[in-house]
Design an enzyme around this catalytic site. Sequence first.
Site, PDB file in Angstrom:
ATOM      1  CE1 TYR A 141     -34.374 156.334 -32.298  1.00 37.57           C
ATOM      2  CE2 TYR A 141     -36.157 157.631 -31.358  1.00 37.57           C
ATOM      3  CZ  TYR A 141     -35.238 156.603 -31.250  1.00 37.57           C
ATOM      4  OH  TYR A 141     -35.188 155.864 -30.099  1.00 37.57           O
ATOM      5  CE  LYS A 187     -21.834 146.013 -35.746  1.00 36.18           C
ATOM      6  NZ  LYS A 187     -21.247 145.071 -34.775  1.00 36.18           N
ATOM      7  CG  ASP A 219     -20.612 144.737 -31.200  1.00 33.67           C
ATOM      8  OD1 ASP A 219     -19.869 145.740 -31.205  1.00 33.67           O
ATOM      9  OD2 ASP A 219     -20.410 143.736 -31.925  1.00 33.67           O
ATOM     10  CG  ASP A 243     -33.884 154.664 -27.386  1.00 35.03           C
ATOM     11  OD1 ASP A 243     -34.318 155.215 -26.364  1.00 35.03           O
ATOM     12  OD2 ASP A 243     -34.456 153.707 -27.945  1.00 35.03           O
ATOM     13  CG  ASP A 247     -33.774 151.946 -21.758  1.00 33.45           C
ATOM     14  OD1 ASP A 247     -33.801 153.190 -21.909  1.00 33.45           O
ATOM     15  OD2 ASP A 247     -34.808 151.252 -21.698  1.00 33.45           O
TER      16      ASP A 247
HETATM   17  C1  IPM Z   1     -36.368 157.987 -24.864  1.00 34.38           C
HETATM   18  C2  IPM Z   1     -37.624 157.303 -25.322  1.00 34.38           C
HETATM   19  C3  IPM Z   1     -38.071 157.917 -26.643  1.00 34.38           C
HETATM   20  C4  IPM Z   1     -36.972 157.687 -27.662  1.00 34.38           C
HETATM   21  C5  IPM Z   1     -39.421 157.390 -27.154  1.00 34.38           C
HETATM   22  C6  IPM Z   1     -40.526 157.598 -26.148  1.00 34.38           C
HETATM   23  C7  IPM Z   1     -39.795 158.000 -28.470  1.00 34.38           C
HETATM   24  O1  IPM Z   1     -37.439 155.936 -25.410  1.00 34.38           O
HETATM   25  O2  IPM Z   1     -36.379 159.231 -24.705  1.00 34.38           O
HETATM   26  O3  IPM Z   1     -35.358 157.309 -24.642  1.00 34.38           O
HETATM   27  O4  IPM Z   1     -36.885 156.611 -28.260  1.00 34.38           O
HETATM   28  O5  IPM Z   1     -36.188 158.613 -27.873  1.00 34.38           O
HETATM   29 MN    MN Z   2     -35.480 155.248 -24.679  1.00 37.61          MN
END
Ligand code: IPM
Ligand code: MN
Length: 350
Positions: A141, A187, A219, A243, A247
């Site tokens: 990032y 990784k 993975d 990140d 999810d």
């Molecule tokens: C998160 C989001 C952010 C990230 C974006 C909005 C920049 O996806 O907080 O997970 O990638 O960190």
């Molecule tokens: Mn995210």
Amino acid sequence: MNLKILILPGDGIGAEVTSAAVDVLKAVAKKFDHTLELSEGLLGGVAIHKTGTPFPKETEELCQKADATLMGAVGLPEFDAAPPSQRPEAGLLGMRRVLDVFANLRPVRTWPALVDSSPLKNHVVEGTDMIIVRELTGGLYYGQPRGIDENRGFNTMSYTRKEVERVTHTAFKLARNRRKKVCSVDKSNVLEVSQFWRKVVIDVAQQYPDIQLEHMLVDNAAMQMVLRPTQFDVMLTENTFGDILSDVGGILAGSIGMLPSASLGETKGLYEPVHGSAPDIAGQNKANPLGAIGSVAAMLEYTFGLMKEATAVNDAVGKVLESGKVTADLRPKGKPATTTEVGRAVSEAI
Ligand code: IPM
Ligand code: MN
């Protein structure tokens, strides 16, 4: 106690979920006799519209003055073609960096009332209670060099010893108050930066002989999270992997709308739900406010040390979930509740 909090609603559903979370804060302040000193600022796409930049100087000053910041969401489709530095997301990344909140705690738990909300089989998700510790101010990032030209696009994933050490300490300290297990995800079969990460984690682990350390390739970790999520207690990983894996955590929790987060540094705390700005449902009173409300609970715990208050919020969330009053993302059997209804129910349960 006086709680000095900055609210940054941001874009899309950010305004709706932070508004519900602020109501919950007010309910807590009333019940436990605290005073709230709230301020509000601009971040993300709304800030670009009003000031020309996603993280205006005024917002930076406001977050330095506050004890804690609650952020809603950033991102708007109209900026999809813009370069990274001119997108709403750049505002959030700038703020994380300025506040130096290097450890992003993302708890993932399957509430008993939500076992049926997850698309995974009940016996797989039941009992999930893990926390992802995502490094937040380094890696891909922020790495230099980065760029894009006609024939090439490139980014750099790099970590210094100090960056890995400090977030590793956060993970091990958390594990001490939990089930005493850390799984570090990398990784290292391909990347030098991951080999370095693993080496530093092993070094730091020497100071925590009471904690069991395991390493997993990213993975495989993605697969294990949906195969047998209950094996995890604290999962420690770098920025990009964290990140992505968080999810996946949304699937375990029933919806990404459930996930709260706390971004911590030496001094400041930034609290943000894990979900995005969801432009498709923005302004419709449909968004799940529980990620933002859970982030308020985390704020009470980590920035203010108010454990009783944090527990009251989480217990209230549990009660509302049991009552079946949940938003559409959780696939309720009956009619879905609105953002305001869920927020009000949590406030009333406090
Ligand atoms: C998160 C989001 C952010 C990230 C974006 C909005 C920049 O996806 O907080 O997970 O990638 O960190
Ligand atoms: Mn995210």
